[in-house]
Design a protein around this motif. Structure first.
Motif, PDB file in Angstrom:
ATOM      1  N   PRO A 130     -15.533 -20.858   8.337  1.00 29.42           N
ATOM      2  CA  PRO A 130     -15.682 -19.773   9.312  1.00 29.42           C
ATOM      3  C   PRO A 130     -14.553 -18.760   9.191  1.00 29.42           C
ATOM      4  N   VAL A 131     -14.906 -17.507   9.226  1.00 27.18           N
ATOM      5  CA  VAL A 131     -13.919 -16.454   9.001  1.00 27.18           C
ATOM      6  C   VAL A 131     -12.810 -16.496  10.047  1.00 27.18           C
ATOM      7  N   GLY A 132     -13.135 -16.959  11.259  1.00 21.21           N
ATOM      8  CA  GLY A 132     -12.121 -17.064  12.300  1.00 21.21           C
ATOM      9  C   GLY A 132     -11.004 -18.029  11.939  1.00 21.21           C
ATOM     10  N   LEU A 133     -11.342 -19.086  11.204  1.00 18.69           N
ATOM     11  CA  LEU A 133     -10.317 -20.045  10.785  1.00 18.69           C
ATOM     12  C   LEU A 133      -9.403 -19.431   9.726  1.00 18.69           C
ATOM     13  N   VAL A 134      -9.984 -18.624   8.829  1.00  9.18           N
ATOM     14  CA  VAL A 134      -9.175 -17.955   7.807  1.00  9.18           C
ATOM     15  C   VAL A 134      -8.199 -16.988   8.470  1.00  9.18           C
ATOM     16  N   VAL A 135      -8.695 -16.223   9.450  1.00 11.77           N
ATOM     17  CA  VAL A 135      -7.819 -15.284  10.172  1.00 11.77           C
ATOM     18  C   VAL A 135      -6.742 -16.041  10.940  1.00 11.77           C
ATOM     19  N   ALA A 136      -7.115 -17.194  11.528  1.00 15.44           N
ATOM     20  CA  ALA A 136      -6.150 -17.977  12.288  1.00 15.44           C
ATOM     21  C   ALA A 136      -5.031 -18.514  11.398  1.00 15.44           C
ATOM     22  N   LEU A 150     -10.678  -8.422   8.016  1.00 17.17           N
ATOM     23  CA  LEU A 150     -11.823  -9.304   8.247  1.00 17.17           C
ATOM     24  C   LEU A 150     -12.736  -9.351   7.026  1.00 17.17           C
ATOM     25  N   LEU A 151     -12.857  -8.239   6.314  1.00 12.52           N
ATOM     26  CA  LEU A 151     -13.655  -8.228   5.090  1.00 12.52           C
ATOM     27  C   LEU A 151     -13.062  -9.179   4.056  1.00 12.52           C
ATOM     28  N   VAL A 152     -11.740  -9.127   3.890  1.00 14.59           N
ATOM     29  CA  VAL A 152     -11.062 -10.021   2.937  1.00 14.59           C
ATOM     30  C   VAL A 152     -11.159 -11.470   3.405  1.00 14.59           C
ATOM     31  N   ALA A 153     -10.962 -11.710   4.715  1.00 14.24           N
ATOM     32  CA  ALA A 153     -11.052 -13.072   5.250  1.00 14.24           C
ATOM     33  C   ALA A 153     -12.447 -13.649   5.052  1.00 14.24           C
ATOM     34  N   ASP A 154     -13.475 -12.830   5.263  1.00 12.68           N
ATOM     35  CA  ASP A 154     -14.852 -13.288   5.065  1.00 12.68           C
ATOM     36  C   ASP A 154     -15.107 -13.599   3.592  1.00 12.68           C
TER      37      ASP A 154
END
Length: 341
Positions: free
Chosen positions: A320-326, A303-307
């Motif tokens: 949004p970080v959730g989209l990167v994770v998705a 999550l740190l990297v995604a953010d």
């Protein structure tokens, strides 16, 4: 197998977790340097030691540091929540985001904002600390509905996933109804937050999230031995003296509470609770004494990297970080879905 080989194998999980921890520290300092306002590494060190400029101190201490700390807390919490769900349900596809637990928590938070605050940007200090409790209620309701509907002389992995997706869709529809009643500004902010956006970028949100993670993670690690026993099946676990239903309820509560507290601040970040435990299981094996802390570390790192990617890839705008994770998690979910019999 000789003694030296056994010793090396026993040390391997600790070495792997140490490497992940070092990676977190490295990414943390790299993320401090990056952003719309770039700060050189030496200036970061000067600012952290109290000798930097006022501008650098403002950027680091009031904006970047609280956001990054929250990313670490949410990443660890969601990863451990997913690890518990996967073990208790014996379903490698279980994840609080996919099953609708995150959406249930988000629905409760939006209801709280809609009825008691009236503005997503006007949250007072007390409201920040109350939101995780509302998120817990929503997540608990979602978990109760999933298990009640999915139970049919036991719970099969496919049935659990299908029911979870249905509950997720139902809560998502209810969310849209209340979002449409918001003013346009709050509607957009709620949409971005529910997509997985770390929007609480101050220390109050850190203090609201920290107690949940600090208290619930050690309890989960203490309960790791019960997760090991439950993986053997209910009959064997009962024969070994484990109060299966009691321990299962406690572990499910821990998972739901972790997910709810994380959603209250980070929105609906899906797939993180799916990916992190799988990576940890490949690295340290199935023993939950190692799997739980390793999942927490990997979730925090991811999550740190995604953010960091979301903040920097399309500057000055943010993803949004959730989209990167998705983007990372959806293909892996499809791969697991295909592999699952």
């Amino acid at each position: 197998m000789d003694l030296s080989t056994i010793t090396k194998q026993s040390k391997k999980p600790y070495i792997i977790m140490a490497v992940v921890a070092v990676s977190i520290i490295s990414m943390f300092f790299l993320s401090l340097n990056l952003g719309l306002i770039r700060i050189a590494p030496l200036d970061v060190l000067r600012t952290l030691s109290g000798m930097g400029s006022e501008r650098d101190a403002l950027v680091l201490f009031q904006f970047r540091l609280p956001r990054m700390v929250i990313a670490l807390l949410i990443g660890a919490g969601l990863a451990v929540s997913g690890a518990i769900l996967q073990s208790v349900s014996q379903n490698g596809l279980a994840d609080p985001g996919i099953l609708g637990i995150n959406t249930g928590a988000g629905f409760a938070v939006v209801l709280f904002i809609y009825f008691f605050q009236g503005s997503l940007t006007g949250l007072g200090t007390l409201s920040i600390f109350i939101m995780p409790f509302f998120a817990l209620l929503g997540a608990s309701l979602a978990a109760f509905l999933i298990y009640t509907i999915a139970w049919k002389k036991g719970i099969t992995p496919v049935r659990l996933i299908l029911v979870g997706i249905g509950i997720n869709a139902a809560f998502s529809a209810a969310l849209i109804i209340f979002q449409l009643k918001m003013n346009p500004r709050d509607f957009m902010q709620a949409t971005i937050w529910l997509a997985g956006s770390i929007w609480g970028t101050n220390w109050k949100f850190v203090l609201a999230t920290l107690p949940w993670i600090v208290i619930l993670l050690p309890i989960t690690m203490y309960k790791a031995r019960f997760l090991n026993v439950l993986n053997l099946g209910d009959q064997i676990a009962t024969n070994l003296g484990t109060r299966v239903e009691r321990e299962r309820r406690i572990l499910l509560f821990l998972s739901v509470a972790l997910a709810g507290a994380c959603v209250a601040v980070g929105g609906g970040i899906a797939f993180l609770g799916l990916i992190a435990p799988h990576i940890a299981r490949r690295l340290v094996g199935p023993k939950h004494q190692f799997l739980v802390p390793c999942s927490a570390l990997i979730g925090a790192l991811l999550l740190l990297v995604a953010d960091m990617i979301g903040r920097n890839i399309l500057q000055p705008s943010e993803i949004p970080v959730g989209l990167v994770v998705a983007v990372l998690g959806a293909p892996y979910f499809i791969y697991l879905l295909i592999k699952t019999p």
